[in-house]
Scaffold this motif. Structure first.
Motif, PDB file in Angstrom:
ATOM      1  N   GLU A 143       0.823  -1.200   0.000  1.00 12.55           N
ATOM      2  CA  GLU A 143       0.000   0.000   0.000  1.00 12.55           C
ATOM      3  C   GLU A 143       0.867   1.264   0.000  1.00 12.55           C
ATOM      4  O   GLU A 143       0.520   2.257  -0.648  1.00 12.55           O
ATOM      5  N   ARG A 144       1.979   1.218   0.685  1.00 13.53           N
ATOM      6  CA  ARG A 144       2.858   2.392   0.744  1.00 13.53           C
ATOM      7  C   ARG A 144       3.463   2.720  -0.617  1.00 13.53           C
ATOM      8  O   ARG A 144       3.499   3.884  -1.024  1.00 13.53           O
ATOM      9  N   ILE A 145       3.924   1.714  -1.339  1.00 18.00           N
ATOM     10  CA  ILE A 145       4.636   1.988  -2.588  1.00 18.00           C
ATOM     11  C   ILE A 145       3.700   2.120  -3.784  1.00 18.00           C
ATOM     12  O   ILE A 145       4.099   2.629  -4.830  1.00 18.00           O
ATOM     13  N   LEU A 146       2.441   1.684  -3.638  1.00 17.72           N
ATOM     14  CA  LEU A 146       1.479   1.787  -4.729  1.00 17.72           C
ATOM     15  C   LEU A 146       0.893   3.190  -4.819  1.00 17.72           C
ATOM     16  O   LEU A 146       0.694   3.864  -3.813  1.00 17.72           O
ATOM     17  N   LYS A 147       0.577   3.598  -6.037  1.00 14.98           N
ATOM     18  CA  LYS A 147      -0.182   4.819  -6.235  1.00 14.98           C
ATOM     19  C   LYS A 147      -1.600   4.614  -5.710  1.00 14.98           C
ATOM     20  O   LYS A 147      -2.072   3.473  -5.611  1.00 14.98           O
ATOM     21  N   PRO A 148      -2.312   5.693  -5.397  1.00 19.65           N
ATOM     22  CA  PRO A 148      -3.717   5.549  -5.017  1.00 19.65           C
ATOM     23  C   PRO A 148      -4.479   4.783  -6.102  1.00 19.65           C
ATOM     24  O   PRO A 148      -4.315   5.045  -7.288  1.00 19.65           O
ATOM     25  N   ASN A 149      -5.282   3.832  -5.671  1.00 15.68           N
ATOM     26  CA  ASN A 149      -6.079   2.985  -6.571  1.00 15.68           C
ATOM     27  C   ASN A 149      -5.230   1.997  -7.376  1.00 15.68           C
ATOM     28  O   ASN A 149      -5.716   1.393  -8.335  1.00 15.68           O
ATOM     29  N   GLY A 150      -3.945   1.837  -7.012  1.00  9.90           N
ATOM     30  CA  GLY A 150      -3.104   0.844  -7.684  1.00  9.90           C
ATOM     31  C   GLY A 150      -3.609  -0.562  -7.428  1.00  9.90           C
ATOM     32  O   GLY A 150      -4.087  -0.876  -6.336  1.00  9.90           O
ATOM     33  N   LEU A 151      -3.497  -1.416  -8.428  1.00 11.59           N
ATOM     34  CA  LEU A 151      -4.030  -2.776  -8.330  1.00 11.59           C
ATOM     35  C   LEU A 151      -2.987  -3.772  -7.837  1.00 11.59           C
ATOM     36  O   LEU A 151      -1.795  -3.654  -8.131  1.00 11.59           O
ATOM     37  N   VAL A 152      -3.479  -4.783  -7.120  1.00 13.42           N
ATOM     38  CA  VAL A 152      -2.688  -5.959  -6.753  1.00 13.42           C
ATOM     39  C   VAL A 152      -3.401  -7.185  -7.299  1.00 13.42           C
ATOM     40  O   VAL A 152      -4.631  -7.288  -7.218  1.00 13.42           O
ATOM     41  N   HIS A 153      -2.629  -8.119  -7.883  1.00  9.26           N
ATOM     42  CA  HIS A 153      -3.176  -9.362  -8.426  1.00  9.26           C
ATOM     43  C   HIS A 153      -2.489 -10.543  -7.749  1.00  9.26           C
ATOM     44  O   HIS A 153      -1.273 -10.517  -7.540  1.00  9.26           O
ATOM     45  N   LEU A 154      -3.247 -11.562  -7.431  1.00  2.00           N
ATOM     46  CA  LEU A 154      -2.692 -12.821  -6.917  1.00  2.00           C
ATOM     47  C   LEU A 154      -3.187 -13.970  -7.774  1.00  2.00           C
ATOM     48  O   LEU A 154      -4.389 -14.098  -8.021  1.00  2.00           O
ATOM     49  N   LYS A 155      -2.249 -14.807  -8.228  1.00  4.16           N
ATOM     50  CA  LYS A 155      -2.598 -16.080  -8.863  1.00  4.16           C
ATOM     51  C   LYS A 155      -1.973 -17.186  -8.027  1.00  4.16           C
ATOM     52  O   LYS A 155      -0.788 -17.121  -7.672  1.00  4.16           O
TER      53      LYS A 155
END
Length: 217
Positions: A143-155
């Motif tokens: 969350e700290r390094i992501l831009k606001p509304n940045g996505l995370v994906h898990l497979k």
């Protein structure tokens, strides 16, 4: 016979597309990855625990207008990814050899646009909950390094890790959460761009459904 690990370590130490401890760039790219390494202002996407870098390579091929960084601590694996990138003449992908716990040392706040976590070690033992790459402590780092509304994906192929991650995200009331326990029989598969890792192909061949989550932090 393949090259030994020591030979691979020596090779990647000289490669432009691999950044690791001992490299003068190692501690100097946080907040400057676009301008200092990629020489552009394109979106920055990370693959956490990239292994051989198959997903990073696949995405870099599909999206030349984005920059990709595969992150892993295993030098022999990064040798494979960096070799594939060189063979395909991909200049929009790099590899960073660190532990995931070191992310905040190498990326500035809000520097990253998107994060992929592809088939991580599920860490099934209770004592290893904090080491799961979707545990609250790692989500806080992302969350700290992501831009606001940045996505995370898990497979993942692992049902336990999928359920654990879903529970954590629901408890934290994360927004725009999409998930499926059977990716290739769902309408979410288009989000994964048709890229398959070696492990993924093996799991599918064994009839194991692939789980997928997409969320914002």
């Amino acid at each position: 016979m393949g090259r030994s690990k020591l030979e691979k370590f020596a090779v990647i130490a000289e490669r432009e597309n691999v950044i690791q401890e001992g490299d003068e760039r190692y501690a100097n790219l946080a907040g400057k990855w676009r301008e200092a390494h990629f020489k552009n202002n394109n979106p920055l996407v990370l693959e956490i625990g990239c292994g051989r870098g198959e997903y990073s390579i696949g995405m870099a091929t599909l999206f030349p207008e984005k920059n990709f960084i595969g992150i892993d601590i295993k030098g022999a694996r990064l040798w494979k990814g960096s070799t594939m990138a060189m063979e395909q003449e991909l200049t929009n992908v790099a590899f960073l050899r660190i532990f995931v716990e070191q992310l905040n040392e190498h990326f500035a706040e809000g520097e990253v646009d998107e994060i992929w976590i592809t088939f991580p070690d599920p860490r099934p033992k209770d004592r290893d909950i904090k080491r799961r790459l979707t545990s609250p402590r790692f989500l806080k780092q992302y969350e700290r390094i992501l831009k606001p509304n940045g996505l995370v994906h898990l497979k993942t192929d692992n049902e336990m890790l999928y359920e654990f991650t879903l529970e954590v995200l629901q408890e934290q009331k994360k927004e725009k959460l999409f998930h499926t326990s059977d990716l290739y029989n769902s309408d979410l598969q288009e989000h994964t761009m048709g890229i398959y890792t070696t492990y993924e192909k093996r799991y599918l061949g064994e009839g194991i459904p692939i789980k997928y989550l997409q969320f914002q932090l």
